[in-house]
Write an enzyme that holds these catalytic residues in place. Sequence first.
Site, mmCIF file in Angstrom:
data_model
loop_
_atom_site.group_PDB
_atom_site.id
_atom_site.type_symbol
_atom_site.label_atom_id
_atom_site.label_comp_id
_atom_site.label_asym_id
_atom_site.label_seq_id
_atom_site.Cartn_x
_atom_site.Cartn_y
_atom_site.Cartn_z
ATOM 1 N N HIS A 20 14.535 -3.774 1.247
ATOM 2 C CA HIS A 20 14.652 -3.890 2.709
ATOM 3 C C HIS A 20 13.312 -3.597 3.400
ATOM 4 O O HIS A 20 12.902 -4.333 4.300
ATOM 5 C CB HIS A 20 15.739 -2.954 3.252
ATOM 6 C CG HIS A 20 15.678 -2.825 4.741
ATOM 7 N ND1 HIS A 20 16.231 -3.764 5.592
ATOM 8 C CD2 HIS A 20 15.054 -1.904 5.527
ATOM 9 C CE1 HIS A 20 15.957 -3.411 6.850
ATOM 10 N NE2 HIS A 20 15.254 -2.292 6.842
ATOM 11 N N CYS B 191 19.143 -8.415 9.795
ATOM 12 C CA CYS B 191 18.188 -8.530 8.681
ATOM 13 C C CYS B 191 18.725 -9.466 7.599
ATOM 14 O O CYS B 191 19.893 -9.403 7.236
ATOM 15 C CB CYS B 191 17.906 -7.148 8.086
ATOM 16 S SG CYS B 191 16.689 -7.173 6.747
ATOM 17 N N ASP C 184 -17.191 2.601 -2.227
ATOM 18 C CA ASP C 184 -17.633 3.189 -0.956
ATOM 19 C C ASP C 184 -17.272 4.659 -0.904
ATOM 20 O O ASP C 184 -16.569 5.175 -1.765
ATOM 21 C CB ASP C 184 -16.983 2.463 0.223
ATOM 22 C CG ASP C 184 -15.478 2.676 0.273
ATOM 23 O OD1 ASP C 184 -14.861 2.821 -0.805
ATOM 24 O OD2 ASP C 184 -14.912 2.697 1.373
ATOM 25 N N GLY D 143 -11.760 3.939 5.859
ATOM 26 C CA GLY D 143 -11.922 5.200 6.570
ATOM 27 C C GLY D 143 -11.123 5.309 7.850
ATOM 28 O O GLY D 143 -11.437 6.122 8.710
ATOM 29 N N ASP E 161 -8.591 -1.927 -5.541
ATOM 30 C CA ASP E 161 -9.545 -1.131 -4.775
ATOM 31 C C ASP E 161 -10.643 -0.648 -5.724
ATOM 32 O O ASP E 161 -10.597 -0.906 -6.921
ATOM 33 C CB ASP E 161 -8.848 0.027 -4.045
ATOM 34 C CG ASP E 161 -8.161 0.975 -5.002
ATOM 35 O OD1 ASP E 161 -8.299 0.814 -6.234
ATOM 36 O OD2 ASP E 161 -7.477 1.895 -4.520
ATOM 37 N N SER E 162 -11.622 0.067 -5.185
ATOM 38 C CA SER E 162 -12.795 0.417 -5.998
ATOM 39 C C SER E 162 -12.601 1.704 -6.797
ATOM 40 O O SER E 162 -13.402 2.024 -7.665
ATOM 41 C CB SER E 162 -13.998 0.601 -5.085
ATOM 42 O OG SER E 162 -13.843 1.801 -4.332
ATOM 43 N N GLY E 163 -11.563 2.460 -6.481
ATOM 44 C CA GLY E 163 -11.366 3.766 -7.106
ATOM 45 C C GLY E 163 -11.949 4.903 -6.289
ATOM 46 O O GLY E 163 -11.611 6.061 -6.487
ATOM 47 N N GLY E 164 -12.830 4.568 -5.362
ATOM 48 C CA GLY E 164 -13.517 5.601 -4.584
ATOM 49 C C GLY E 164 -12.568 6.481 -3.786
ATOM 50 O O GLY E 164 -12.675 7.707 -3.823
ATOM 51 N N PHE E 165 -11.637 5.856 -3.087
ATOM 52 C CA PHE E 165 -10.748 6.622 -2.212
ATOM 53 C C PHE E 165 -9.959 7.668 -3.005
ATOM 54 O O PHE E 165 -9.836 8.816 -2.595
ATOM 55 C CB PHE E 165 -9.779 5.682 -1.476
ATOM 56 C CG PHE E 165 -8.918 6.379 -0.472
ATOM 57 C CD1 PHE E 165 -9.435 6.755 0.762
ATOM 58 C CD2 PHE E 165 -7.594 6.690 -0.752
ATOM 59 C CE1 PHE E 165 -8.650 7.421 1.697
ATOM 60 C CE2 PHE E 165 -6.802 7.354 0.171
ATOM 61 C CZ PHE E 165 -7.336 7.716 1.406
ATOM 62 N N ASP F 132 -2.638 -3.281 3.664
ATOM 63 C CA ASP F 132 -1.877 -2.773 2.527
ATOM 64 C C ASP F 132 -1.455 -1.347 2.859
ATOM 65 O O ASP F 132 -2.130 -0.669 3.641
ATOM 66 C CB ASP F 132 -2.724 -2.729 1.247
ATOM 67 C CG ASP F 132 -3.596 -1.492 1.213
ATOM 68 O OD1 ASP F 132 -4.621 -1.478 1.909
ATOM 69 O OD2 ASP F 132 -3.237 -0.515 0.526
ATOM 70 N N CYS G 192 20.604 -5.863 3.093
ATOM 71 C CA CYS G 192 21.395 -5.944 4.334
ATOM 72 C C CYS G 192 22.466 -7.036 4.261
ATOM 73 O O CYS G 192 23.485 -6.958 4.941
ATOM 74 C CB CYS G 192 20.483 -6.161 5.532
ATOM 75 S SG CYS G 192 19.474 -4.704 5.889
ATOM 76 N N CYS H 227 17.540 -9.609 4.465
ATOM 77 C CA CYS H 227 17.193 -9.177 3.108
ATOM 78 C C CYS H 227 18.444 -9.031 2.240
ATOM 79 O O CYS H 227 19.563 -8.933 2.749
ATOM 80 C CB CYS H 227 16.398 -7.864 3.139
ATOM 81 S SG CYS H 227 17.403 -6.370 3.215
ATOM 82 N N GLN I 106 -17.674 1.432 7.029
ATOM 83 C CA GLN I 106 -17.308 2.834 7.258
ATOM 84 C C GLN I 106 -17.867 3.275 8.624
ATOM 85 O O GLN I 106 -18.224 2.443 9.434
ATOM 86 C CB GLN I 106 -17.834 3.715 6.113
ATOM 87 C CG GLN I 106 -17.060 3.526 4.799
ATOM 88 C CD GLN I 106 -15.648 4.108 4.828
ATOM 89 O OE1 GLN I 106 -15.253 4.797 5.762
ATOM 90 N NE2 GLN I 106 -14.859 3.800 3.793
HETATM 91 ZN ZN LIG Z 1 17.393 -5.492 5.300
#
Ligand SMILES: [Zn+2]
Length: 370
Positions: free
Chosen positions: A334, A303, A147, A215, A93-97, A265, A308, A305, A188
Amino acid sequence: MNPRFQFDLIATQKRARAGIFHTPHGDILTPIFAPVGTQATVKSVTPAQLQDLGATLVLANTYHLYLRPGAELVANLGGLHDFMQWSNPILTDSGGFQVFSLSESNKIDEDGVTFKSHIDGSMHRLTPEISIGIQEQLGADIVMAFDECAPPQDRAYNERAMARTHAWAERCVLAHKRPDQALFGIVQGGVFPDLRQQSAAFIASLGFPGNAIGGLSVGESKAEMHAMLEVVDVVLPEEKPRYLMGVGSPEDLINGVLRGVDIFDCVLPTRLARHHAAITRTGRMNLVNSTYQADAKPIVESCTCYTCQHFSRAYLRHLIIAKEMLAATLLTLHNIHTLLQLMRDLRQAIVDGALDTFTAQFFADQEQSP
Ligand SMILES: [Zn+2]
């Protein structure tokens, strides 16, 4: 367009899209969820474990890595891919947030932001040019325009922040030099349809290889978020990926995909894991709950994974009560698996033309959850 960052649309169903985004570190099959590695590590799991989960794109935070250990050090050690040993695509990311949300004090002007480090109180400055320079040193495949994210409901603030975001986006385009990195612009405009429309049109006009929607998921209602996505969806170019920043609950991912988003993300799966919570398609479970004390079942019986497949809810609860580190690792495995699998299933449903059935089943299951 840079052929290294071509986006191929494989299938669409209504507004939902299944695609392939090509990067120098491999293909990203979209829609995709990207786990967040704030400090160049996805908390509590190894890169090998992430690889086994089928993760492709991973996010790292410019603000944190700039303050510690420093972008120059990362560059001298071969860039982020070598430094954190992740050979698949990375996005910074840009660091702005973080400057706006974490820094104790920040002072914004038309040129950039001066802020105080949350670590040691030292003063720093970020401008579009500095942010791009840091991101070029870090060396991710996808880098973000600098931004300003404004409080979503404040119209006057959003008008100013949007104008700044647009001016900064143009400066980022001029500053960005590395051809092996794709620079994404950010839309934005808060919760205001006309601002979002205007912002999407301006950002699209700059010809970025991908466009992000910023945003959102910052305090507005779900209905407002959906409405903004619908406004932006029809303006942004279809032949480029769209990235909704900071969104990651199963229902938000599905609602985003239904409104034309390709990339997401969020810290949610890793953060919830450290707070003993498991994400499931029917809601959240907190494994510290005493009802699981002697429960032999896995978190989710269907599941696939590692967690599980091997461990009971009772064992996970025991690890949490005993404050063992493995609890966070097993829950993280998980949770990330759950979101990655959801996106794989969504993608397959789009390819098969079965999205309506899939989403109807998902929302019906959610309503029946406790
Ligand atoms: Zn799982």
